[in-house]
Design an enzyme around this catalytic site. Sequence first.
Site, PDB file in Angstrom:
ATOM      1  N   SER A 147       0.838  -1.207   0.000  1.00 28.63           N
ATOM      2  CA  SER A 147       0.000   0.000   0.000  1.00 28.63           C
ATOM      3  C   SER A 147       0.867   1.247   0.000  1.00 28.63           C
ATOM      4  CB  SER A 147      -0.882   0.026   1.251  1.00 28.63           C
ATOM      5  OG  SER A 147      -1.495   1.292   1.399  1.00 28.63           O
ATOM      6  N   TYR A 161      -1.992  -1.022  10.113  1.00 30.82           N
ATOM      7  CA  TYR A 161      -2.091  -1.304   8.669  1.00 30.82           C
ATOM      8  C   TYR A 161      -0.803  -0.871   7.958  1.00 30.82           C
ATOM      9  CZ  TYR A 161      -3.855  -0.856   3.844  1.00 30.82           C
ATOM     10  OH  TYR A 161      -4.036  -0.951   2.479  1.00 30.82           O
TER      11      TYR A 161
HETATM   12  N1  LIG Z   1      -8.506   0.170  -2.212  1.00 28.22           N
HETATM   13  C1  LIG Z   1      -7.416   0.875  -2.061  1.00 28.22           C
HETATM   14  O1  LIG Z   1      -7.407   2.074  -2.338  1.00 28.22           O
HETATM   15  C2  LIG Z   1      -6.149   0.212  -1.582  1.00 28.22           C
HETATM   16  C3  LIG Z   1      -5.020   1.030  -1.416  1.00 28.22           C
HETATM   17  C4  LIG Z   1      -3.848   0.443  -0.981  1.00 28.22           C
HETATM   18  C5  LIG Z   1      -3.789  -0.914  -0.745  1.00 28.22           C
HETATM   19  N2  LIG Z   1      -4.896  -1.678  -0.901  1.00 28.22           N
HETATM   20  C6  LIG Z   1      -4.767  -3.093  -0.617  1.00 28.22           C
HETATM   21  O2  LIG Z   1      -5.325  -3.862  -1.658  1.00 28.22           O
HETATM   22  C7  LIG Z   1      -5.854  -5.081  -1.159  1.00 28.22           C
HETATM   23  C8  LIG Z   1      -7.285  -5.239  -1.597  1.00 28.22           C
HETATM   24  O3  LIG Z   1      -7.956  -4.080  -1.169  1.00 28.22           O
HETATM   25  P1  LIG Z   1      -9.495  -3.803  -1.520  1.00 28.22           P
HETATM   26  O4  LIG Z   1      -9.699  -2.343  -1.385  1.00 28.22           O
HETATM   27  O5  LIG Z   1      -9.846  -4.479  -2.787  1.00 28.22           O
HETATM   28  O6  LIG Z   1     -10.145  -4.503  -0.246  1.00 28.22           O
HETATM   29  P2  LIG Z   1     -11.628  -4.887   0.128  1.00 28.22           P
HETATM   30  O7  LIG Z   1     -12.585  -4.399  -0.907  1.00 28.22           O
HETATM   31  O8  LIG Z   1     -11.817  -4.438   1.524  1.00 28.22           O
HETATM   32  O9  LIG Z   1     -11.534  -6.470   0.072  1.00 28.22           O
HETATM   33  C9  LIG Z   1     -10.727  -7.155   0.968  1.00 28.22           C
HETATM   34  C10 LIG Z   1     -10.722  -8.630   0.620  1.00 28.22           C
HETATM   35  O10 LIG Z   1      -9.967  -9.321   1.618  1.00 28.22           O
HETATM   36  C11 LIG Z   1     -10.733 -10.418   2.106  1.00 28.22           C
HETATM   37  N3  LIG Z   1     -10.464 -10.638   3.520  1.00 28.22           N
HETATM   38  C12 LIG Z   1     -10.450  -9.711   4.515  1.00 28.22           C
HETATM   39  N4  LIG Z   1     -10.187 -10.308   5.700  1.00 28.22           N
HETATM   40  C13 LIG Z   1     -10.032 -11.634   5.435  1.00 28.22           C
HETATM   41  C14 LIG Z   1      -9.755 -12.759   6.239  1.00 28.22           C
HETATM   42  N5  LIG Z   1      -9.601 -12.674   7.578  1.00 28.22           N
HETATM   43  N6  LIG Z   1      -9.672 -13.973   5.656  1.00 28.22           N
HETATM   44  C15 LIG Z   1      -9.847 -14.097   4.311  1.00 28.22           C
HETATM   45  N7  LIG Z   1     -10.095 -13.069   3.499  1.00 28.22           N
HETATM   46  C16 LIG Z   1     -10.203 -11.852   4.048  1.00 28.22           C
HETATM   47  C17 LIG Z   1     -12.176 -10.015   1.878  1.00 28.22           C
HETATM   48  O11 LIG Z   1     -12.957 -11.177   1.688  1.00 28.22           O
HETATM   49  P3  LIG Z   1     -14.151 -11.636   2.681  1.00 28.22           P
HETATM   50  O12 LIG Z   1     -14.588 -10.451   3.484  1.00 28.22           O
HETATM   51  O13 LIG Z   1     -15.155 -12.147   1.728  1.00 28.22           O
HETATM   52  O14 LIG Z   1     -13.522 -12.716   3.497  1.00 28.22           O
HETATM   53  C18 LIG Z   1     -12.098  -9.221   0.576  1.00 28.22           C
HETATM   54  O15 LIG Z   1     -12.222 -10.078  -0.542  1.00 28.22           O
HETATM   55  C19 LIG Z   1      -5.676  -5.031   0.361  1.00 28.22           C
HETATM   56  O16 LIG Z   1      -4.519  -5.733   0.735  1.00 28.22           O
HETATM   57  C20 LIG Z   1      -5.513  -3.556   0.632  1.00 28.22           C
HETATM   58  O17 LIG Z   1      -4.764  -3.309   1.792  1.00 28.22           O
HETATM   59  C21 LIG Z   1      -6.080  -1.147  -1.310  1.00 28.22           C
END
Ligand SMILES: NC(=O)c1ccc[n+]([C@@H]2O[C@H](COP(=O)([O-])OP(=O)(O)OC[C@H]3O[C@@H](n4cnc5c(N)ncnc54)[C@H](OP(=O)(O)O)[C@@H]3O)[C@@H](O)[C@H]2O)c1
Length: 249
Positions: A147, A161
């Site tokens: 991130s 985080y």
């Molecule tokens: N969106 C952004 O702007 C952004 C920026 C920087 C980094 N990121 C990183 O990108 C990645 C994806 O982000 P996103 O925004 O797409 O996230 P999101 O929409 O919140 O989705 C998170 C995913 O992780 C899974 N998850 C969470 N806790 C879990 C657990 N205990 N066991 C198994 N699965 C779990 C969730 O599945 P379930 O709830 O169905 O289990 C979901 O599919 C993350 O690592 C995040 O830190 C995102």
Amino acid sequence: MSEQPGRKTLVLTGASRGIGHATVKRFSADGWRVITCSRQDFAENCPWPAGPEDHIKIDLSDPEDVGSAVAEIRHRLDREGGQLHALVNNAGISPKTPEGARLNSMETPMHTWRDVFQVNFFAPILLARGLFKELAAARGSVVNVTSIAGSRVHPFAGTAYATSKAALASLTREMAADFGPHGIRVNAIAPGEIETAILSPGTEKIVENIPLRRLGSTDEVAETIFFLCSDASSYVSGSEIHINGGQHV
Ligand SMILES: NC(=O)c1ccc[n+]([C@@H]2O[C@H](COP(=O)([O-])OP(=O)(O)OC[C@H]3O[C@@H](n4cnc5c(N)ncnc54)[C@H](OP(=O)(O)O)[C@@H]3O)[C@@H](O)[C@H]2O)c1
């Protein structure tokens, strides 16, 4: 789904929403088999071509659950020649206070800190080590999703985080050194402000100062992950690609 010779396989955590959802669609469109991992059961109305044998129900916050999932994934891979072409550690959590505010280094409860590290940092280690043999057999690729918060203090992302993502970036270098001699490439992608549910209210103020003046899309992130798992990046290892519209220039 029946076995298809020559088909590549990806194991992807956090496929149910956001960046993971776009990633599974991108790889499926290219003919890959995608084994998805999340806390939910397999959705019968799955939006991409897959069957229940391509989904593993796993809670990454529970190390024992990760251990049994690794055994189950290896068992399923065995049936298609024991090769894994890519592992994408995408699932991540970013807890806030009950009011939705940032959790800083003074206030973050230790149990929250441990949960965040278990999901964001230890689970990727357990998966990569557990699937090492299959990754080596395919000369595969690991992509860790870090991130923008891992390299600078972020106004909304909390301390636990941010530090877990910094540790994951460092782990990416370490794994690239350790896995490289076995033909496995290890890279990270560091998204900035991507349009998903993880974003906080107020992000629009940040966007005003991003050189490209917009949020990134999940499809743009998925495309970079796909590049890192394809032969187009065959000499790229140990890198962290920033996908942030120039936010930190
Ligand atoms: N969106 C952004 O702007 C952004 C920026 C920087 C980094 N990121 C990183 O990108 C990645 C994806 O982000 P996103 O925004 O797409 O996230 P999101 O929409 O919140 O989705 C998170 C995913 O992780 C899974 N998850 C969470 N806790 C879990 C657990 N205990 N066991 C198994 N699965 C779990 C969730 O599945 P379930 O709830 O169905 O289990 C979901 O599919 C993350 O690592 C995040 O830190 C995102």
